[in-house]
Write a protein that holds these residues in place. Structure first.
Motif, PDB file in Angstrom:
ATOM      1  N   THR A 180       0.813  -1.203   0.000  1.00 21.31           N
ATOM      2  CA  THR A 180       0.000   0.000   0.000  1.00 21.31           C
ATOM      3  C   THR A 180       0.855   1.266   0.000  1.00 21.31           C
ATOM      4  O   THR A 180       0.330   2.353   0.019  1.00 21.31           O
ATOM      5  CB  THR A 180      -0.933   0.036   1.220  1.00 21.31           C
ATOM      6  N   ARG A 181       2.173   1.088  -0.019  1.00 24.97           N
ATOM      7  CA  ARG A 181       3.053   2.244  -0.025  1.00 24.97           C
ATOM      8  C   ARG A 181       3.835   2.314  -1.331  1.00 24.97           C
ATOM      9  O   ARG A 181       4.100   1.305  -1.972  1.00 24.97           O
ATOM     10  CB  ARG A 181       4.057   2.174   1.122  1.00 24.97           C
ATOM     11  N   ARG A 182       4.196   3.523  -1.668  1.00 24.48           N
ATOM     12  CA  ARG A 182       5.064   3.736  -2.817  1.00 24.48           C
ATOM     13  C   ARG A 182       6.284   4.493  -2.303  1.00 24.48           C
ATOM     14  O   ARG A 182       6.141   5.431  -1.517  1.00 24.48           O
ATOM     15  CB  ARG A 182       4.327   4.554  -3.876  1.00 24.48           C
ATOM     16  N   TYR A 203       9.440   6.994  -2.605  1.00 23.63           N
ATOM     17  CA  TYR A 203       9.877   8.165  -3.360  1.00 23.63           C
ATOM     18  C   TYR A 203      11.302   8.524  -2.938  1.00 23.63           C
ATOM     19  O   TYR A 203      11.608   8.562  -1.748  1.00 23.63           O
ATOM     20  CB  TYR A 203       8.973   9.364  -3.067  1.00 23.63           C
ATOM     21  N   GLN A 226      -0.059   5.026  -0.995  1.00 25.33           N
ATOM     22  CA  GLN A 226      -0.331   5.248  -2.418  1.00 25.33           C
ATOM     23  C   GLN A 226      -1.516   6.176  -2.657  1.00 25.33           C
ATOM     24  O   GLN A 226      -1.569   6.856  -3.655  1.00 25.33           O
ATOM     25  CB  GLN A 226      -0.592   3.907  -3.110  1.00 25.33           C
ATOM     26  N   ASN A 227      -2.472   6.162  -1.746  1.00 25.11           N
ATOM     27  CA  ASN A 227      -3.660   6.990  -1.987  1.00 25.11           C
ATOM     28  C   ASN A 227      -3.595   8.321  -1.263  1.00 25.11           C
ATOM     29  O   ASN A 227      -4.612   8.947  -1.008  1.00 25.11           O
ATOM     30  CB  ASN A 227      -4.920   6.225  -1.578  1.00 25.11           C
TER      31      ASN A 227
END
Ligand code: FES
Length: 111
Positions: free
Chosen positions: A6-8, A10, A109-110
């Motif tokens: 659920t994470r991206r 960066y 992500q959201n």
């Protein structure tokens, strides 16, 4: 679904940009992220005090806590929890990874 999915992640910058010990603020889009180095580890949290939006990156890092420059609230850099009034709410923290000297922050992500 695991939390990892659920994470991206960066890219923030190079780990050498952060004083040891000390803090530096990085920007991802509109989000300001404070990165702290303390006792050989790296932590990340929002650069915004929960008391009245003070810029935590302009404060001091003392004994593993960052002190807000506006009214003196303190936050644990590991947990984000407020440890000193006038703030009572925790600052959001982020997972951080270092790969080949580059730091990556895990954001939902959201978000
Ligand atoms: S804005 Fe941080 S203590 Fe008030």
């Amino acid at each position: 679904m695991t939390d990892e999915l659920t994470r991206r992640f960066y890219k923030l910058g190079n780990v050498d940009q952060v004083p040891d010990p000390g803090t530096k603020v990085f920007t991802i889009g509109k989000r300001r992220i404070l990165v702290a180095r303390w006792e050989g580890k790296i932590y990340a949290m929002d650069d915004r005090c929960t008391h009245d939006d003070g810029p935590l990156g302009e404060g001091e890092l003392v004994d593993g806590e960052v002190e807000c420059p506006r009214h003196g609230a303190r936050f644990d850099i590991k947990t984000g929890k407020a440890t000193c009034l006038p703030a009572v709410g925790a600052v959001r923290i982020y997972s951080i990874e270092v790969r080949e000297g580059e730091m990556y922050a895990g954001l939902p992500q959201n978000d």
